[in-house]
Design an enzyme around this catalytic site. Structure first.
Site, short mmCIF file in Angstrom:
data_model
loop_
_atom_site.label_atom_id
_atom_site.label_comp_id
_atom_site.label_asym_id
_atom_site.label_seq_id
_atom_site.Cartn_x
_atom_site.Cartn_y
_atom_site.Cartn_z
N ASP A 186 -2.66 1.19 -2.09
CA ASP A 186 -3.43 1.44 -0.74
C ASP A 186 -4.59 2.50 -1.46
O ASP A 186 -5.87 2.35 -0.99
CB ASP A 186 -2.67 2.13 -0.03
CG ASP A 186 -1.51 1.44 0.39
OD1 ASP A 186 -1.40 0.11 0.06
OD2 ASP A 186 -0.54 1.89 1.04
N TYR A 236 12.61 -1.17 1.93
CA TYR A 236 11.68 -1.08 0.80
C TYR A 236 12.51 -0.60 -0.41
O TYR A 236 12.10 -1.04 -1.55
CB TYR A 236 10.67 -0.26 1.34
CG TYR A 236 9.44 0.25 0.16
CD1 TYR A 236 8.17 -0.83 0.20
CD2 TYR A 236 9.39 1.09 -0.68
CE1 TYR A 236 7.44 -0.61 -0.94
CE2 TYR A 236 8.57 1.32 -1.59
CZ TYR A 236 7.40 0.63 -1.77
OH TYR A 236 6.24 0.59 -2.60
#
Ligand code: ADP
Ligand code: MG
Length: 403
Positions: A186, A236
């Site tokens: 990101d 995750y």
């Protein structure tokens, strides 16, 4: 379908002017400037970054804006147009878990830049985000990177800090101060994107390669499902852990090293026997890396049909082998494909967030309408839509006349 909700990017000049005025009202002084950093959407290459693999995100035209002023007294004052709570403290107080909540993404950047900053450096920061929060479009990296580029521009001595090093500092702000797991894709795309290009990221080499968007007749439609399932963080961490265990069992540094041709080998199967769901997790990572590179090739050939089918293949792999999809994402993908999208997939970590579809420009409204209708039929919250034109990286907004 005019009753759909489209999230439009903000107009830079309008936001800069409003932010400048709000900053003066709140802090009683003018900002040194206004900076902006984009959110991102990942076209393909999911859950590969922490496996040393490939991803192909693009910077959204939707950005987070930060008005910033440097102070000389070590004080941080942090506020956001999107949050009722603000924070004020001293730079020395910042550390893992401090401050709590959203201001950590801002204060954490100052913390992560640490000894590169002059003694007594403080900041006044007011942000205004136009990336939807928590939609899997990386509003968090847009926030930390908008502050990161501001600090780099404002602090003498940081001018030589590379985009890669600044991205690493923003990752540490998220991981260590905000306590949010993030693999680095990101921040890399927010800082290193190239306008009108996708960014091929090689996580092992820490390298990036701009890839031209060669399908002007097609658009990437983003569906923000507005679902946020609470298992996202735990799952995750569990997937990361499974991948590390699998790499150890296979005797490779990261799953990137495993030759795709070996997936069917008996010794690979044996090595993974004791890793829960190891074979399926590994198959996703290895085949996903292959799909990223194939998609880059398909873009070079301007083969929209192949791009679409690779996207859909990625979704199936994430749903069946990696098991990180959810009902909302599957409904969005199925409805988009049913309405004529060339390909569709979940994007981001999974368990909610956003899906994307590759759509003929003429069909964007039609496909979005079909997705909204499917959500209504399933009794799901109304989705929001964005158009993801590959856009430019973080930077300072042009100087505006004062007055
Ligand atoms: P995503 O990055 O996909 O949007 P995250 O959960 O990683 O989702 O990040 C969302 C968090 O980032 C928010 O809960 C908030 O703490 C912070 N954040 C993002 N944008 C802003 C903003 N404009 N103002 C304040 N906090 C923000
Ligand atoms: Mg995030």
């Amino acid at each position: 379908m005019s009753n759909l909700t489209w999230l439009e990017p903000a107009d830079d000049d309008t936001v800069a002017e409003t932010l400048d005025q709000s900053f003066r009202r709140r802090f009683g002084v003018a900002p040194d400037g206004v900076w902006a950093a984009p959110g991102r959407v990942n076209l393909i290459g999911e859950h590969t970054d922490y496996n040393g693999g490939f991803a192909l995100p693009l910077a959204l035209p939707h950005r987070t804006y930060a008005a910033v002023r440097v102070r000389g007294d070590g004080v941080l004052r942090i506020a956001s147009a999107q949050q009722p709570s603000s924070w004020q403290g001293r730079v020395e107080e910042v550390g893992p878990g401090r401050p709590e909540g959203w201001p950590a993404y801002v204060a954490g950047v100052v913390w992560a830049l640490g000894d590169r900053l002059p003694d007594g450096l403080g900041l006044d920061v007011l942000v205004d985000g136009h990336v939807p929060l928590g939609a899997g479009l990386s509003s968090s990296a847009a926030l930390s990177c908008s502050v990161g580029v501001a600090v780099r521009d404002l602090v003498r001595g940081l001018a030589g800090l590379s985009d890669a090093d600044l991205a690493a500092a923003c990752v540490r702000a998220e991981n260590e101060v905000a306590g949010a797991a993030t693999g680095g894709m990101d921040q890399t795309v927010s800082l290193r994107a190239v306008d009108e290009h996708l960014l091929l990221i090689d996580a092992r080499e820490h390298s990036v390669l701009p890839v031209a968007w060669t399908l002007p007749g097609h658009e990437v439609l983003v569906v923000d499902t507005r679902a946020h399932h609470s298992l996202a963080d735990g799952q995750y961490a569990a997937r990361r852990h499974a991948c590390e265990s699998a790499a150890t069992a296979l005797g490779v540094g990261s799953l990137r090293e495993l030759d795709p041709g070996r997936l069917e080998d008996a010794d690979v199967r044996r090595a993974l026997a004791d890793v829960p769901d190891g074979m399926a997790r590994v198959r996703h990572v290895v085949t996903e890396n292959g799909r990223v590179l194939d998609l880059v090739g398909a873009l070079q050939e301007q083969d929209a049909v192949l791009v679409g089918s690779l996207m859909t293949g990625s979704h199936e792999s994430l749903r069946d082998d990696y098991e990180v999809s959810c009902r909302e994402l599957d409904v969005a993908v199925t409805a988009a494909l049913g309405a004529g999208a060339l390909g569709a997939r979940m994007t981001g970590g999974g368990f909610g967030g956003s899906a994307i579809a590759l759509v003929d420009r003429e069909d964007v409204e039609l496909v979005a309408g079909a997705v909204a209708e499917a959500f209504a039929d399933e009794g799901l919250t109304e989705p929001h839509f964005l158009e993801a034109a590959p856009s430019r990286p973080a930077g300072r907004l042009g100087p505006r006349p004062t007055g």
